[in-house]
Design a protein around this motif. Structure first.
Motif, PDB file in Angstrom:
ATOM      1  N   PHE A 150       0.838  -1.300   0.148  1.00 63.14           N
ATOM      2  CA  PHE A 150      -0.041   0.125   0.050  1.00 63.14           C
ATOM      3  C   PHE A 150       0.774   1.242  -0.103  1.00 63.14           C
ATOM      4  O   PHE A 150       0.581   2.199  -0.915  1.00 63.14           O
ATOM      5  CB  PHE A 150      -0.896   0.249   1.353  1.00 63.14           C
ATOM      6  CG  PHE A 150      -1.575   1.143   1.529  1.00 63.14           C
ATOM      7  CD1 PHE A 150      -2.578   1.647   0.714  1.00 63.14           C
ATOM      8  CD2 PHE A 150      -1.307   2.299   2.468  1.00 63.14           C
ATOM      9  CE1 PHE A 150      -3.149   2.877   1.069  1.00 63.14           C
ATOM     10  CE2 PHE A 150      -1.827   3.395   2.613  1.00 63.14           C
ATOM     11  CZ  PHE A 150      -2.623   3.689   2.145  1.00 63.14           C
ATOM     12  N   ASN A 151       2.018   1.397   0.916  1.00 65.73           N
ATOM     13  CA  ASN A 151       2.709   2.495   0.865  1.00 65.73           C
ATOM     14  C   ASN A 151       3.492   2.797  -0.419  1.00 65.73           C
ATOM     15  O   ASN A 151       3.800   3.797  -0.746  1.00 65.73           O
ATOM     16  CB  ASN A 151       3.601   2.346   2.075  1.00 65.73           C
ATOM     17  CG  ASN A 151       2.924   2.597   3.446  1.00 65.73           C
ATOM     18  OD1 ASN A 151       1.956   3.252   3.546  1.00 65.73           O
ATOM     19  ND2 ASN A 151       3.465   1.828   4.521  1.00 65.73           N
ATOM     20  N   LYS A 152       3.908   1.492  -0.879  1.00 64.84           N
ATOM     21  CA  LYS A 152       4.781   1.529  -2.048  1.00 64.84           C
ATOM     22  C   LYS A 152       3.709   2.245  -3.309  1.00 64.84           C
ATOM     23  O   LYS A 152       4.104   3.279  -3.971  1.00 64.84           O
ATOM     24  CB  LYS A 152       5.237   0.399  -2.594  1.00 64.84           C
ATOM     25  CG  LYS A 152       6.340  -0.115  -1.831  1.00 64.84           C
ATOM     26  CD  LYS A 152       6.828  -1.669  -2.272  1.00 64.84           C
ATOM     27  CE  LYS A 152       7.323  -1.654  -3.651  1.00 64.84           C
ATOM     28  NZ  LYS A 152       8.016  -3.083  -4.215  1.00 64.84           N
ATOM     29  N   GLU A 153       2.647   1.779  -3.320  1.00 59.62           N
ATOM     30  CA  GLU A 153       1.794   2.434  -4.274  1.00 59.62           C
ATOM     31  C   GLU A 153       1.218   3.800  -4.094  1.00 59.62           C
ATOM     32  O   GLU A 153       1.265   4.619  -4.836  1.00 59.62           O
ATOM     33  CB  GLU A 153       0.482   1.448  -4.583  1.00 59.62           C
ATOM     34  CG  GLU A 153       0.711   0.189  -5.267  1.00 59.62           C
ATOM     35  CD  GLU A 153      -0.732  -0.441  -5.761  1.00 59.62           C
ATOM     36  OE1 GLU A 153      -1.433   0.310  -6.259  1.00 59.62           O
ATOM     37  OE2 GLU A 153      -0.549  -1.679  -5.818  1.00 59.62           O
ATOM     38  N   ASN A 154       1.172   4.094  -2.684  1.00 63.71           N
ATOM     39  CA  ASN A 154       0.964   5.408  -2.246  1.00 63.71           C
ATOM     40  C   ASN A 154       1.877   6.300  -2.453  1.00 63.71           C
ATOM     41  O   ASN A 154       1.642   7.452  -3.117  1.00 63.71           O
ATOM     42  CB  ASN A 154       0.602   5.505  -0.680  1.00 63.71           C
ATOM     43  CG  ASN A 154      -0.023   6.978  -0.619  1.00 63.71           C
ATOM     44  OD1 ASN A 154      -0.794   7.431  -1.209  1.00 63.71           O
ATOM     45  ND2 ASN A 154       0.744   7.450   0.761  1.00 63.71           N
ATOM     46  N   LEU A 155       3.098   6.043  -2.496  1.00 63.69           N
ATOM     47  CA  LEU A 155       4.397   6.744  -2.957  1.00 63.69           C
ATOM     48  C   LEU A 155       4.470   6.923  -4.281  1.00 63.69           C
ATOM     49  O   LEU A 155       4.671   8.142  -4.923  1.00 63.69           O
ATOM     50  CB  LEU A 155       5.663   6.028  -2.467  1.00 63.69           C
ATOM     51  CG  LEU A 155       7.012   6.809  -2.800  1.00 63.69           C
ATOM     52  CD1 LEU A 155       6.545   8.312  -2.056  1.00 63.69           C
ATOM     53  CD2 LEU A 155       8.041   5.870  -2.337  1.00 63.69           C
ATOM     54  N   LYS A 156       4.117   5.847  -5.100  1.00 61.07           N
ATOM     55  CA  LYS A 156       4.040   5.888  -6.622  1.00 61.07           C
ATOM     56  C   LYS A 156       2.906   7.190  -7.001  1.00 61.07           C
ATOM     57  O   LYS A 156       3.326   7.910  -7.884  1.00 61.07           O
ATOM     58  CB  LYS A 156       3.671   4.710  -7.275  1.00 61.07           C
ATOM     59  CG  LYS A 156       3.672   4.874  -8.628  1.00 61.07           C
ATOM     60  CD  LYS A 156       3.504   3.186  -9.174  1.00 61.07           C
ATOM     61  CE  LYS A 156       3.439   3.535 -10.708  1.00 61.07           C
ATOM     62  NZ  LYS A 156       3.010   1.915 -11.280  1.00 61.07           N
TER      63      LYS A 156
END
Length: 456
Positions: A150-156
């Motif tokens: 989730f945090n990876k996609e949110n950062l993206k």
């Protein structure tokens, strides 16, 4: 030249291994398996199973005879009895004695048998506790794994939004120069870019913390180079939502570890009651004892009339040991009559513990039923929320594209355009949040249905 070539080859190999190690991305299955092998809580549960196995050895030992040997050497000074003649003499003597005792329980109110059965049940309970710990760790790892995704996609998303706004800022500068929009709009866009930069930093920190949390669950130290794969398809692979809550509950009653632990603890409580009742019954023990002694003092010499005529040296050590040996054996019956209510109180305590175990089984069954129906409703709600957020995102994306066109030709001010952009970002965040919430709830529902998180 040859030496330099070897050094270069070794350097290339080591560098390649280093890059490979840093570029490795962990799958969920790899994370769960590694955690099960290295998690501290699981290791503690494994020690509990070893302790239960040791207790079983002790229960088996109750059926075996007890053997004890003893030996002593003493110096007696003054008037004392000669152990070989029985006469009182004023002298300093040395004595050596040795003996051995064997005892065996013939009947003990079936306490030994019930203790062994209890030990076997304790091993089963310890194994269930270990399995429960592994399941809990697996779910915690899955939750932490999905949080990283989730945090990876949110950062993206935040980086993409920042890139869009930076381009929009450059475009707005041209529009200001051309006189199409006022300079105040440019300042609004600049503030939005600064806010996006802060969002990127916050999202990056959240990703780092989530990786640290997952690495700690896995007992990994090098969390800075730790990363996971990006495969996050939202799908019900096992078609669990096609099952009814009743069917999932019925399946859970057969396989859930919590119920198995409660039922095993109930059986252990029943054995404890039988062991306590065994204290009211008589006990019968068999015994055998051997002893001998040796004296180092001079012994009296007697004439034919039985008078002491002098002394003589003691007989050799082994001759005395053989001549003075003695043996005894038999059986001892012990009948409990009154023991200060200790046996009765132990039985009463065991009965109370048994009732607690029965209630625990009933409570665990009720909890399981509630958890299954709640998990099913939560999963269904999470799916609806995800589908709704996807539809909302499509609408927000269309509205943003339209606002972007209007802003480009000066038909919309920067405030309204930023509002449209904010709504789009919120919609993207909602999709991510509901997506991973649904994935995790699906995993929980599959757990109740007996589908393992990873394949063995």
């Amino acid at each position: 030249m040859k030496k330099n070539s070897c050094i270069s080859f070794v350097f290339i190999v080591l560098f390649g291994l280093s890059v490979q190690g840093q570029s490795k991305k962990w799958t969920l299955e790899e994370c769960v398996k590694y955690a099960i092998q290295n998690n501290i809580s699981i290791k503690q549960s494994e020690l509990d199973t070893k302790t239960a196995a040791i207790d079983k050895k002790g229960a088996i030992g109750n059926f075996l005879p007890s053997l004890n040997a003893s030996a002593s050497h003493s110096w007696n000074i003054g008037l004392n009895q000669d152990i070989t003649t029985g006469l009182l003499r004023n002298q300093t003597t040395q004595f050596t004695s040795a003996g051995a005792n064997v005892g065996v329980d013939i009947y003990k109110g079936l306490q030994n048998q019930n203790t062994l059965r209890k030990a076997n049940l304790s091993i089963v309970a310890a194994k269930y506790q270990l399995l429960k710990m592994q399941e809990d760790v697996a779910l915690n790892v899955a939750n932490a794994f999905l949080q990283v995704l989730f945090n990876k996609e949110n950062l993206k998303v935040q980086k993409e939004q920042l890139g869009i706004n930076e381009k929009q800022y450059a475009r707005s500068e041209e529009l200001v120069k051309a006189g199409s929009i006022p300079r105040g709009d440019l300042l609004d866009i600049k503030a939005t870019v600064a806010s996006n930069n802060q969002n990127v930093i916050t999202a990056d920190n959240a990703l780092l913390i989530s990786k640290l949390s997952l690495a700690q669950l896995l007992q990994l130290k090098d969390f800075e180079n730790f990363d996971v794969v990006d495969d996050t398809d939202v799908k019900d692979e096992n078609n669990i939502m096609a099952q009814s809550p009743v069917a999932i509950y019925d399946k859970a009653k057969e396989g859930r570890t919590e119920l198995k632990i409660a039922r095993t603890n109930l059986e252990i409580s029943q054995k404890n009651l039988e062991i306590a009742k065994g204290a009211f019954q008589p006990t019968l023990q068999g015994f055998y004892s051997f002893n001998s002694r040796v004296s180092y003092a001079d012994v009296p010499a007697f004439d034919s009339m039985g008078n002491i005529v002098g002394t003589r040296s003691p007989a050799p050590f082994f001759d005395q040991f053989s001549d003075n040996k003695g043996q005894s054996f038999g059986a001892q019956l012990s009948i409990p009559i009154f023991n200060g209510f200790s046996a009765k109180n132990n039985v009463e305590r065991s009965k109370v513990s048994l009732e607690r175990s029965k209630i625990a089984v009933e409570q665990q069954d009720l909890d399981l039923q509630r958890n299954v129906f709640t998990a099913f409703a939560d999963t269904k709600g999470a799916l609806n929320a995800y589908e709704s957020s996807v539809v909302a995102l499509e609408s927000r994306q269309g509205a943003y594209d339209y606002a972007k066109e209007k802003y480009a030709v000066g038909l919309m001010n920067s405030f309204d355009f930023n509002q449209s952009q904010t709504l789009l970002t919120n919609a993207q965040s909602d999709v991510l949040r509901t997506k991973y919430d649904y994935i995790f709830k699906i995993k929980i529902l599959e757990f109740y249905f007996g589908i393992p998180l990873i394949k063995n």
